[in-house]
Scaffold this active site. Structure first.
Site, PDB file in Angstrom:
ATOM      1  N   CYS A  84      34.707 -17.113 -20.043  1.00 25.54           N
ATOM      2  CA  CYS A  84      36.065 -16.916 -19.521  1.00 25.54           C
ATOM      3  C   CYS A  84      37.120 -17.028 -20.616  1.00 25.54           C
ATOM      4  O   CYS A  84      38.310 -16.804 -20.372  1.00 25.54           O
ATOM      5  CB  CYS A  84      36.345 -17.930 -18.420  1.00 25.54           C
ATOM      6  N   ILE A 210      38.137 -13.721  -7.053  1.00 26.82           N
ATOM      7  CA  ILE A 210      37.434 -12.660  -7.793  1.00 26.82           C
ATOM      8  C   ILE A 210      38.458 -11.554  -8.069  1.00 26.82           C
ATOM      9  O   ILE A 210      39.106 -11.069  -7.135  1.00 26.82           O
ATOM     10  CB  ILE A 210      36.252 -12.130  -6.957  1.00 26.82           C
ATOM     11  N   LYS A 330      44.434 -19.504 -10.326  1.00 23.59           N
ATOM     12  CA  LYS A 330      44.325 -19.780  -8.893  1.00 23.59           C
ATOM     13  C   LYS A 330      44.970 -18.711  -8.031  1.00 23.59           C
ATOM     14  O   LYS A 330      44.376 -18.252  -7.052  1.00 23.59           O
ATOM     15  CB  LYS A 330      44.970 -21.146  -8.620  1.00 23.59           C
ATOM     16  N   HIS A 334      41.891 -14.134 -11.833  1.00 27.40           N
ATOM     17  CA  HIS A 334      41.101 -14.452 -13.020  1.00 27.40           C
ATOM     18  C   HIS A 334      40.105 -13.325 -13.341  1.00 27.40           C
ATOM     19  O   HIS A 334      38.909 -13.444 -13.085  1.00 27.40           O
ATOM     20  CB  HIS A 334      40.361 -15.782 -12.785  1.00 27.40           C
TER      21      HIS A 334
END
Lengths: 388, 388
Positions: A84, A210, A330, A334
């Protein structure tokens, strides 16, 4: 050492784009960044591109040359992968190349596309960022990993699910005016608390969604900014990277993220600042507990006290140190390989004053971006400052 | 700008290691390189790691922190992915970091593990380095891509399958004394010609094998080499990278590889040399035709004349410019993400004089390594020189 000035920034809207290819997403972010920079494409000397799981999600490796083509540049292009934190390391190497004088103009960013997959496939794909032999084969996925970190934190320092819900609620509130955010709806603390359990003590609203999306940042050298009269008021003045043991069971303490601490120390050291100088921060809140660990690693709160920051108002939009004014992972979303670049975009806009939440930090001139890989086995921290 | 000195090099034996994990392979290469360098692990400041398809082949992404642990270092660690040039870009960024003064000691290399998969799965995995939308979905795999390049070459310049068989035979001959090589057997020109067709005009012995293996190189700054009295007689004095259109159909001409030409021009420019100064070279012969295109892009032969080089003896062990004294990808093997590092290892040993084929180039003091990604949509070239 010179600094790397930020001449332009670009994003796609974060969310679900199943009908668009990865190269279309990155092309759009890059075009927005190039337009913002006002720099000719022929001047771009390197493209640093972050992507996590394109070979799984799109059957496409070797994406860097494709993305150079999509961005309309013909320079050397390299893909970086650090889970990430993929775009974080791509940005870091672009900053280093510009500061070293190797190149005058660089594009760095990233892209991820996952929403066309079933949720189980996304979870399995993301789990390849944990140790396959020692964690994944034992059933570990990232909600479980962060749940263990949250449990360790609660047991060591105290804290409650309600504290975490304050973080979720804050980040959703921040996302409301952000046109790039995936979720622009308010979420109350009670609603977050009532969401279904994912991996106790973490519930659905403790987790990021997602997301598909892309980010791009155009960096220029001081020399180039001056000679070409490029408007680039914000610079990266510090960059740090840290690594930790991959396997949670091998770590001394699950309630701290030393890779991020080391990255922050390096970045602060380069910039010649300390955490007390930071006005605004974007941190890697893949789960609400991750925001707590991030702000402690960045030195914004002592160990054990980060949990109360959102509840007590330190990190809210009107607090002393607003965190994730973008909405964070959040609520903004992401897209894994793009996230590290998008944090740089958000901090730049906040410092330039052209972010929809800039009104909350009108005098900000130092910002920090914190990007983490996996269960923070890797971390990248950048310091951005207004320099012109 | 200072040069990056090579203090140590390490490899695993290339071949089939289905019983060993990727981290075991890289640990071994890194340990050999550290032992060769005689540098304490605590001095290593960055690990740059190349891997192509670990997320497919081993269900393991985010490999950099794992490999740092395997190598016994605790510095920042980053994975680079550029298809078959993954370790080439990892090396390039390590060289840049050392030359820029960002770090004094760096490890760069890579690892790939494929032999435990069925051949169809390897071919499909490798094909993710071509364009999935425009090539792979139309049935393209790399033997087909290089067959098209060979056909274009034959039609434009002439040349025969026998010319290509001379390259295969030469590289197998070179591999005989190389203890790290996968295939140490001689292959006659006639035997290569008689091998089964893979994608006409390419036959089995025009192609490199499926290989597991790892490579590692320890780079140190001049300052560190001097102050710590490190024996590092070879330096990287030039580094270049080039990018091209991914899709073969989008290229002007299939019988040239301009990404490699651009990479070579940059590397020669940095080193202040030309192709006429090169004494020995390792080039990316994933297929025999690729060696032809490489030596033309590197300026060792005019366009259209590289095809005759092995047959006429220019590039044989006793020729004016020996190419692939290691055995090349063809006979030494091609663990994709490790190859770019292993080329640096081979050239270093040839220049230091501790390579089993060093007797063929006793006076060599300039070497070149050429690493290509996919159908040369990306390429990295390094110039190595004896400096001490």
């Amino acid at each position: 050492m010179g600094s790397a000035r930020i001449a332009g920034v670009g994003l796609t809207r974060f969310g679900s784009h199943p009908e668009r290819t990865g190269r279309e997403l990155f092309a759009r972010a890059a075009a927005e960044a190039m337009e913002d920079a006002g720099v000719p494409r022929s001047d771009v000397e390197t493209l640093n591109y972050g992507n996590y799981m394109g070979s799984i999600a799109e059957n496409q490796g070797h994406q860097a040359p494709l993305m150079a083509e999509a961005a309309g540049v013909s320079c050397p292009a390299t893909r970086y992968e650090e889970a990430c934190a993929s775009a974080g390391v791509a940005v870091r190497e672009a900053v280093r190349a510009v500061r070293a004088g190797d190149v005058d103009v660089a594009i760095a960013g990233g892209m991820e596309r996952m929403s066309h997959l079933e949720t189980d496939a996304v979870t399995a794909g993301l789990a390849t960022a944990a140790d396959d032999l020692l964690e994944v084969k034992a059933g570990m996925t990232f909600p479980g990993a962060y749940a263990l970190m949250a449990r360790s934190y609660f047991e060591t320092y105290g804290g409650t699910r309600r504290d975490l819900a304050h973080i979720a609620s804050k980040n959703h509130e921040n996302a409301v005016p952000n046109e790039y955010a995936q979720y622009r709806n308010r979420v109350s603390v009670d609603r977050a608390l009532e969401s279904p359990t994912v991996a106790s003590p973490l519930h659905l609203f403790d987790a990021c969604p997602i997301t598909d999306g892309a980010s791009a940042v155009v960096f220029v050298s001081e020399r180039y900014a001056d000679s070409e009269d490029v408007d680039a008021p914000v610079a990266v003045t510090g960059s740090g990277q840290g690594t930790d043991r991959m396997v949670l069971a091998d770590r001394e303490f699950l309630a701290r993220t030393p890779a991020a601490t080391r990255a922050a120390e390096s970045a602060y050291g380069e910039a010649g600042i300390g955490p007390e100088d930071v006005d605004v921060a974007e941190v890697h809140d893949c789960f609400t507990i991750a925001e707590v660990l991030a702000i402690e690693s960045l030195g914004f709160a002592p160990n054990g006290e980060g949990i109360a920051a959102a509840r007590e108002g330190l990190t809210t939009a009107d607090g002393d140190l607003p965190v994730n004014l973008s909405g964070g992972l959040k609520a903004k979303g992401h897209p894994v390989g793009a996230t590290g670049g998008s944090q740089i975009v958000e901090v730049t806009r906040l410092l330039r004053g052209d972010h929809p939440n800039a009104e909350h930090v009108p005098d900000a001139d130092v910002g920090v971006a914190h990007n983490a890989g996996g269960s923070v086995a890797s971390a990248v921290v950048h310091v951005l400052e207004v320099v012109a």
